[in-house]
Design a protein around this motif. Structure first.
Motif, short mmCIF file in Angstrom:
data_model
loop_
_atom_site.label_atom_id
_atom_site.label_comp_id
_atom_site.label_asym_id
_atom_site.label_seq_id
_atom_site.Cartn_x
_atom_site.Cartn_y
_atom_site.Cartn_z
N MET A 1 -3.87 -7.01 -8.87
CA MET A 1 -3.80 -6.76 -7.43
C MET A 1 -2.85 -5.60 -7.15
N VAL A 2 -3.31 -4.62 -6.41
CA VAL A 2 -2.49 -3.46 -6.07
C VAL A 2 -1.77 -3.72 -4.75
N HIS A 3 -0.45 -3.55 -4.77
CA HIS A 3 0.35 -3.79 -3.57
C HIS A 3 0.84 -2.44 -3.03
N THR A 4 0.44 -2.10 -1.83
CA THR A 4 0.84 -0.84 -1.20
C THR A 4 1.40 -1.14 0.18
N LEU A 5 2.10 -0.17 0.73
CA LEU A 5 2.62 -0.32 2.09
C LEU A 5 1.47 -0.45 3.09
N GLU A 6 0.38 0.27 2.86
CA GLU A 6 -0.76 0.19 3.77
C GLU A 6 -1.38 -1.21 3.73
N ARG A 7 -1.49 -1.76 2.56
CA ARG A 7 -2.04 -3.11 2.44
C ARG A 7 -1.10 -4.13 3.08
N LEU A 8 0.21 -3.96 2.87
CA LEU A 8 1.18 -4.85 3.48
C LEU A 8 1.10 -4.77 5.00
N ALA A 9 1.00 -3.56 5.54
CA ALA A 9 0.91 -3.39 7.00
C ALA A 9 -0.31 -4.12 7.56
N ALA A 10 -1.44 -4.04 6.86
CA ALA A 10 -2.65 -4.71 7.34
C ALA A 10 -2.48 -6.22 7.35
N HIS A 11 -1.84 -6.75 6.34
CA HIS A 11 -1.60 -8.20 6.29
C HIS A 11 -0.63 -8.64 7.38
N LEU A 12 0.44 -7.88 7.56
CA LEU A 12 1.44 -8.27 8.55
C LEU A 12 0.85 -8.30 9.95
#
Length: 380
Positions: A1-12
């Motif tokens: 699983m790739v963890h990026t700031l963009e992915r984190l922002a979408a989840h938040l």
């Protein structure tokens, strides 16, 4: 699983604070350097300062702006890690559940409505939900290992001086080893197995006992010397030393209510002579445990039972609250007092969330303990 700031922002954007575990978010922050942690997104535990972010210390009444970054965290940023915000903690990190004063209490992804443990509870929630690969944590009485056990994660506390150590919550032993700059070492060790609670009378849940039994069987099958040991005969003195060391630091606290006030009162009862005796006991503990048990590592369940509902501890009177927390985690603080490494790893159970087992060092170093933990988590 790739963890990026963009992915984190979408989840938040799709989660509530109770679900994501953050108390402050700054997705524009960037590392101060580059290196071995390039690409890692590691939120900071909100007991520690990060320059430009508020530190809440787990209470709306204690919030302050941070002007500098705590050295452990500064080293992460200098090696390329991004710190995108702060994770929820209980007030002053004093409990093994996470219900900040005046702030959202994070919810356990494995057990909705129940505590994710503490004090690194917000960190556990964000890793358990897959929002980040790892989160900063610290452990002064089980605060890395308890939330790891409550949420199905790996929680490694390195060897340390004093009661507390900083570390991480992760999904794998390999990630914990990498973040601490250690290479797991595999060698034959003598493992003592202890099922009886050490520091509080409590009936240990059958699922948690059976998991420790299965872990012991796996280590024996792998060629390690494994045998049952009796509870530490001076457990009462060790827990008294832990309580004195833990609470004495709170004696100067100017403002406190509830449990914090009771712990401050308890700390003010600790005389200089008692504090010196507690430190002497702690310094002698690793050797004393080795002489008593003649083992290299102690294996126990991490917790006595599944996580209780949010509010379970907080609704109790302070002294009862402290006792109940000890009953839930009746082994963890042994290794805080001894200053030796300890790790909690998840143990799968059919038809239900995983339990967890704890490995605590009596004589081995952190690399050897991580190697042993890998043997328990391989081929899952």
């Amino acid at each position: 699983m790739v963890h990026t700031l963009e992915r984190l922002a979408a989840h938040l954007a799709a989660l509530s604070p109770e679900e994501h575990g953050f108390v402050h978010v700054d997705l524009d922050r960037r590392p101060t350097g580059a290196g071995r942690l390039d690409g890692w997104v590691i939120p900071a535990k909100d007991l520690y300062d990060v320059a430009g972010m508020p530190t809440t210390f787990g209470s709306v009444r204690r919030i302050r702006p941070a002007e500098y970054t705590e050295p452990f965290l500064a080293r992460l940023e200098a090696q390329g890690a991004v710190i995108p915000g702060k994770s929820a903690v209980p007030e002053l990190g004093l409990t093994i559940h996470t219900e900040p004063v005046g702030l959202p209490a994070p919810d356990n992804p494995l057990y909705p409505g129940r505590t994710p443990g503490g004090s690194s509870g917000g960190a556990a929630v964000m890793v358990a939900r897959g929002l980040v690969r790892a989160a900063h944590a610290s452990d002064g009485g089980g605060s890395i290992r308890v939330p790891a056990a409550a949420t199905g994660l790996v929680g490694f506390m390195p060897a340390h001086e004093g009661l507390s150590a900083q570390g991480f919550l992760t999904r794998s032993v390999a990630d914990s080893a990498f973040l601490h700059g250690l290479v797991p070492r595999r060698r034959h060790v003598r493992v003592g197995v202890l099922f009886e609670p050490l520091f509080a009378p409590v009936e240990v849940d059958e699922d948690w006992l059976r998991s420790a039994e299965q872990a012991a069987e796996r280590l024996a099958d792998a060629g390690h010397t494994v045998r049952r040991v009796r509870p530490w005969e001076y457990a009462a003195e060790t827990f008294e030393a832990f309580t004195d060391l833990f609470t004495a630091k709170l004696a100067p606290l100017p403002e406190a209510e509830g449990l914090a006030a009771w712990l401050r009162w308890r700390g003010r009862e600790v005389t200089g002579a008692r504090l010196a005796a507690a430190r002497t006991h702690a310094a002698a503990l690793p050797r004393a445990l080795h002489e008593s048990w003649d083992v290299d590592v102690l294996l126990t369940p991490t917790l006595a039972a599944d996580p209780p509902p949010i509010g379970h501890f907080a609704r109790q009177a302070p002294e009862d609250n402290f006792r109940a927390q000890t009953q839930w985690s009746p082994w963890a603080s042994l290794f805080n007092v001894a200053g030796t490494a300890a790790i909690s790893v998840p143990w799968p159970r059919a038809g239900r969330p995983p339990t967890a087992v704890q490995l605590g060092s009596v004589t081995v170093d952190g690399a050897t303990l991580l190697g042993l933990a890998q043997e328990l988590t391989d081929d899952r």
